[in-house]
Design an enzyme around this catalytic site. Structure first.
Site, PDB file in Angstrom:
ATOM      1  N   GLU A  57      -1.059  10.972   0.723  1.00  0.00           N
ATOM      2  CA  GLU A  57      -2.313  10.286   0.791  1.00  0.00           C
ATOM      3  C   GLU A  57      -2.788  10.060   2.162  1.00  0.00           C
ATOM      4  O   GLU A  57      -3.909  10.028   2.716  1.00  0.00           O
ATOM      5  CB  GLU A  57      -2.460   9.114  -0.157  1.00  0.00           C
ATOM      6  N   ASP A  82      -5.112   2.031  -5.799  1.00  0.00           N
ATOM      7  CA  ASP A  82      -4.704   2.109  -4.405  1.00  0.00           C
ATOM      8  C   ASP A  82      -4.611   0.415  -4.164  1.00  0.00           C
ATOM      9  O   ASP A  82      -5.107  -0.257  -4.966  1.00  0.00           O
ATOM     10  CB  ASP A  82      -5.522   2.746  -3.421  1.00  0.00           C
ATOM     11  N   HIS A 118      -0.936  -1.732   6.754  1.00  0.00           N
ATOM     12  CA  HIS A 118      -0.657  -0.592   7.822  1.00  0.00           C
ATOM     13  C   HIS A 118      -0.162  -1.520   9.003  1.00  0.00           C
ATOM     14  O   HIS A 118      -0.051  -0.682  10.148  1.00  0.00           O
ATOM     15  CB  HIS A 118      -1.802   0.385   8.113  1.00  0.00           C
ATOM     16  N   ASP A 149       0.732  -1.037   0.038  1.00  0.00           N
ATOM     17  CA  ASP A 149      -0.073   0.067   0.308  1.00  0.00           C
ATOM     18  C   ASP A 149       0.971   1.218  -0.053  1.00  0.00           C
ATOM     19  O   ASP A 149       1.547   1.638   1.023  1.00  0.00           O
ATOM     20  CB  ASP A 149      -0.916  -0.127   1.379  1.00  0.00           C
TER      21      ASP A 149
HETATM   22 ZN   LIG Z   1      -3.013   3.414   0.182  1.00  0.00          ZN
END
Ligand SMILES: [Zn+2]
Length: 356
Positions: free
Chosen positions: A208, A231, A322, A179
């Site tokens: 972003e 994305d 993440h 990502d």
């Molecule tokens: Zn992203």
């Protein structure tokens, strides 16, 4: 109809993804990825420049008369950390940049600053914990990045990222920043092998992860007819063990690129959703619809620029986003690229006058 052959993903594209995923580009400090992008596109773009915020804007012109101007965006930045104070002896206080769950931090290897100085986010050894302590989350204020003896090389304001190296294992891809380096690598392919019927306005955007800031000014500058944000979206598809279907998934690995109908910041233009799905069905390219949930993409910012831009988002799914490492499938990346290329190749001005 213009129907050239879609670009494919081979060893060169995977090597580029590896380079992109290993590079560090925490929001607001995207230099390492920007450098790779500029190197890749300079021979292929008709025009390109770096704007005031650090976005890379590149144009690939069509030979057609009055071509549609189509913006495709992928953000270059990733989540990470910023060094905010020096506790001396190689220990640094830090803040999170972008959405990170603090529970995933203790015990992780990181790299700090432009020179990628190795460090670790330490945690108290279990030997020393008191009764009940292991059930509680360690607050961010209690964590430090420890760079050992290299403290003199770290400065306040430096960014840090997880130190995970990219790997390919069979059909799976592992990396710290899939990502959105998957998106970056995808739009590099589209710029390098454009469908030809449209003006491709390509944006490699900054910031972003802290609120879609770069894409907004880039879209203003390009003033497109339509926009696609590319994305990577979370796949929450771990199996359940009682033979029931997992109803909790957002997207699934192996089911193709994920088309957004809506998210927290965007209702996708229904004509673009239909166009993508029809393309997938006609050409037997696997795709899935991302299920409702939190989060959003740069399309949420782009569609509100100027007098409005019909927009849609398409993502490559990956698990554990993440965190220090996420997992994606090569086939999903390939199918996302093919779907996008084919959908772009079938676009013409009539889509703007179609009923919603
Ligand atoms: Zn992203």
């Amino acid at each position: 109809m213009n129907n050239p052959i879609a670009p494919t993903i081979g060893p060169a594209q995977i090597a580029l993804l590896e380079k992109l995923s290993n590079a560090c580009a925490v929001s607001g400090d995207e230099q390492q990825v920007r450098k790779i992008v500029l190197e890749e596109i300079k021979a292929h773009a008709d025009e390109f420049h770096v704007d005031a915020l650090g976005n890379v804007l590149a144009l690939r012109k069509s030979n057609a008369a009055k071509p549609l101007r189509v913006l495709i965006d992928a953000h270059m930045d990733e989540i990470g950390f910023m060094i905010v104070d020096d506790d001396k002896e190689g220990l640094f206080r830090f803040e999170k940049v972008g959405g990170i769950d603090e529970r995933v931090l203790p015990g992780k290897s990181v790299q700090v600053g432009k020179d990628n100085i190795p460090g670790v986010i330490g945690a108290k050894p279990i030997h020393l914990t008191e009764e009940g302590e292991t059930g509680r989350k360690i607050p961010l204020e209690a964590l430090r990045i420890d760079v050992g003896q290299a403290g003199g090389k770290v400065k306040i304001g430096d960014r840090a990222t997880f130190a995970t190296r990219f790997r390919q294992l069979g059909p799976s891809l592992f990396g710290k920043a899939l990502d959105n380096r998957l998106g970056v690598a995808t739009i590099i392919e589209l710029l390098t092998n454009p469908p030809g019927n449209i003006d491709l306005q390509v944006v490699f955007s900054v910031q972003e992860e802290i609120g879609a800031r770069g894409a907004r000014v880039a879209a203003y500058s390009f003033n497109p007819d339509l926009a696609f944000a590319i994305d990577s979206t979370p796949a929450y598809d771990l199996p359940v063990w009682d033979d029931e279907e997992n109803a909790g998934y957002n997207t699934r690995l192996g089911a193709g690129g994920a088309i957004y109908t809506a998210d927290a910041g965007l209702i996708s233009d229904p004509r673009l959703v239909r166009h993508l799905a029809q393309t997938g069905e006609d050409l037997h390219i696997p795709f899935q619809f991302r299920q409702p949930g939190g989060g959003g993409t740069n399309a949420g910012a782009i569609h509100r620029v100027r007098a409005g831009v019909p927009s849609v988002a398409v993502s490559v799914p990956s698990r554990y986003q993440h965190t220090a490492v996420s997992v994606a499938r090569l086939s999903d990346w390939e199918n996302t690229l093919t779907l996008l290329y084919s959908a772009l190749a079938r676009l013409d001005r009539s889509i703007l006058s179609t009923d919603r």
